[in-house]
Design an enzyme around this catalytic site. Sequence first.
Site, short mmCIF file in Angstrom:
data_model
loop_
_atom_site.label_atom_id
_atom_site.label_comp_id
_atom_site.label_asym_id
_atom_site.label_seq_id
_atom_site.Cartn_x
_atom_site.Cartn_y
_atom_site.Cartn_z
N GLY A 115 42.01 32.23 79.54
CA GLY A 115 42.11 33.66 79.30
C GLY A 115 43.39 34.32 79.74
O GLY A 115 43.61 35.49 79.43
N ARG A 159 46.23 29.66 75.48
CA ARG A 159 47.30 30.56 75.06
C ARG A 159 48.46 30.61 76.06
O ARG A 159 49.63 30.58 75.66
CB ARG A 159 46.73 31.97 74.92
CG ARG A 159 47.70 32.97 74.34
CD ARG A 159 47.13 34.40 74.48
NE ARG A 159 45.74 34.52 74.17
CZ ARG A 159 45.25 34.90 72.97
NH1 ARG A 159 46.06 35.19 72.00
NH2 ARG A 159 43.95 35.00 72.78
N ARG A 165 45.86 35.72 63.05
CA ARG A 165 45.67 36.71 64.12
C ARG A 165 45.93 38.16 63.70
O ARG A 165 45.13 39.04 64.02
CB ARG A 165 46.51 36.35 65.35
CG ARG A 165 46.26 34.92 65.87
CD ARG A 165 46.83 34.68 67.26
NE ARG A 165 46.09 35.42 68.25
CZ ARG A 165 46.48 36.56 68.77
NH1 ARG A 165 47.64 37.07 68.45
NH2 ARG A 165 45.73 37.19 69.63
N CYS A 188 45.34 36.83 48.24
CA CYS A 188 44.74 37.96 47.53
C CYS A 188 43.69 38.65 48.37
O CYS A 188 42.48 38.58 48.09
CB CYS A 188 44.14 37.46 46.22
SG CYS A 188 45.37 36.64 45.22
N GLU A 189 44.14 39.27 49.44
CA GLU A 189 43.27 40.05 50.34
C GLU A 189 44.13 41.18 50.86
O GLU A 189 45.28 40.94 51.26
CB GLU A 189 42.85 39.21 51.57
CG GLU A 189 41.93 38.07 51.30
CD GLU A 189 40.46 38.47 51.16
OE1 GLU A 189 40.08 39.54 51.69
OE2 GLU A 189 39.73 37.72 50.52
N1 LLP Z 1 37.67 27.90 77.69
C1 LLP Z 1 36.75 28.30 76.79
C2 LLP Z 1 35.35 27.94 76.98
C3 LLP Z 1 37.16 29.06 75.67
O1 LLP Z 1 36.25 29.46 74.79
C4 LLP Z 1 38.52 29.38 75.50
C5 LLP Z 1 38.97 30.18 74.36
C6 LLP Z 1 39.45 28.92 76.45
C7 LLP Z 1 38.97 28.19 77.54
C8 LLP Z 1 40.92 29.17 76.35
O2 LLP Z 1 41.25 30.50 76.36
P1 LLP Z 1 42.77 30.97 76.46
O3 LLP Z 1 43.34 30.44 77.77
O4 LLP Z 1 43.51 30.42 75.32
O5 LLP Z 1 42.71 32.46 76.43
N2 LLP Z 1 41.45 33.00 68.47
C9 LLP Z 1 41.64 33.99 69.51
C10 LLP Z 1 41.36 33.42 70.88
C11 LLP Z 1 39.96 32.83 71.00
C12 LLP Z 1 39.73 32.16 72.32
C13 LLP Z 1 38.46 31.39 72.31
N3 LLP Z 1 38.15 30.71 73.52
C14 LLP Z 1 43.04 34.57 69.40
O6 LLP Z 1 43.79 34.18 68.51
O7 LLP Z 1 43.38 35.49 70.14
#
Ligand code: LLP
Length: 418
Positions: free
Chosen positions: A241, A278, A314, A344-345
């Site tokens: 996160g 991320r 995104r 086409c959106e």
């Molecule tokens: N652990 C779990 C259980 C998760 O579901 C996720 C991300 C992470 C770790 C890693 O999170 P990060 O460090 O990347 O924030 N598609 C969205 C983000 C969805 C994240 C889903 N879960 C976007 O493009 O912002």
Amino acid sequence: MSTPFDYADGELGVDGVSLADVASEFGTPLYVYHRPTIGARLATVREAFGGYPTRVCYSVKANSNLRLLKWLDSLEVGFDVVSGGELERAVIAGVAAERVVFAGVGKTNAELERAVASELWMITLESVEEAEAVTRLANALGRSAVPVALRINPDVDALTHPHITTGRGMDKFGLIPSEFADALDRVVNRPEVELVGLHMHLGSQITDMRPYELGLEEVVRCAEQAREMGAPLKWINAGGGFGISYDGEPVPAAADFAAAIAPTIRATGVELVLELGRFLVGPAGCLLTKVLYNKSRPDRRLAIVDGGMTTLLRPALYGAEHRVWPVKEHGGAREPTDVGGPICESTDYLARSRPLPPLGSGALLAVLDAGAYGMSMASHYNSHPCPAEVWITEDGEVELIRRRETIEDLLAIEMEAL
Ligand code: LLP
């Protein structure tokens, strides 16, 4: 500035590599990753959490490229997977099972069976029924003490985009307090499973520390309860996160996250696990796309480019605002410009109303901070093949790490039914 890409002599590039050259060699749309940035960001996290026993995992969903996984494995990170497909990717990339944690709110029986048989580091359970299913499978497979974790939903708002918030009581993820005791009963003092961890993941792109503190206070309370029942807890997984800067403005550093997370769990004495996506790979990547046509709209210019929501979802899905930079600097007057894709959106834009110079047909644009949730969320809608991926190594080599998909690739699995 969080991005490694910068201008030299009016051209965007990195480490002496010109992005225009990369685009002319590999075509567009193209994902370009700067590997040293990923290594440096991992090192920052490790250093920030150095004062507390911590295992950093990489969240495969952020960018699932096999070469990337293999390289990260050589840096001895753990891996967080959420499906049989991601588990298979990790295995094929050479990752040892004991370095894989498997979360996911809807694991199928086949996925759980594979997880139990593979002897993973731990399987993170998200419901009472899933806990029962794992116990049943362990019995059926003749396994004992299968290491599991319970995912706590601490009912904390991560103060991020609602689509990527996962730890409020109403969200589908994890166990809410009224379910926790029941789940504990299924996994503590049972021969089939061993409760070795507690997990939380509050959401993604979090830039406020308070949610981590509040969430972990709840997890620590749960840890006390689990230990009183006799659970041999070894890990608290604080999830991922950590947010990045999409607009170039400062955001919290790894050290700020460490200051919020480590002290809260220190009293428990267990090791910390992080599963970051991320933060590690987002700023290291950009998407190169080429202008196909220029048009005008009442109050702005409009550039139609060859990459759209099927390449980088995104902006269309979350209204995300990635910086868009011309690959060749242009002295012309900047005017509000929309960057639309070929799909086409009407939500198919990479950017809206950005101050951009005039872009001739064939001009290249770089969409920054696209290393995470870019390629991994690409789709085939409108029957567009997925783009290629390259990375730039520590030696300044440009390597293709996924070839461009062809229309034949895309059609192949339907041909047998034709
Ligand atoms: N652990 C779990 C259980 C998760 O579901 C996720 C991300 C992470 C770790 C890693 O999170 P990060 O460090 O990347 O924030 N598609 C969205 C983000 C969805 C994240 C889903 N879960 C976007 O493009 O912002």
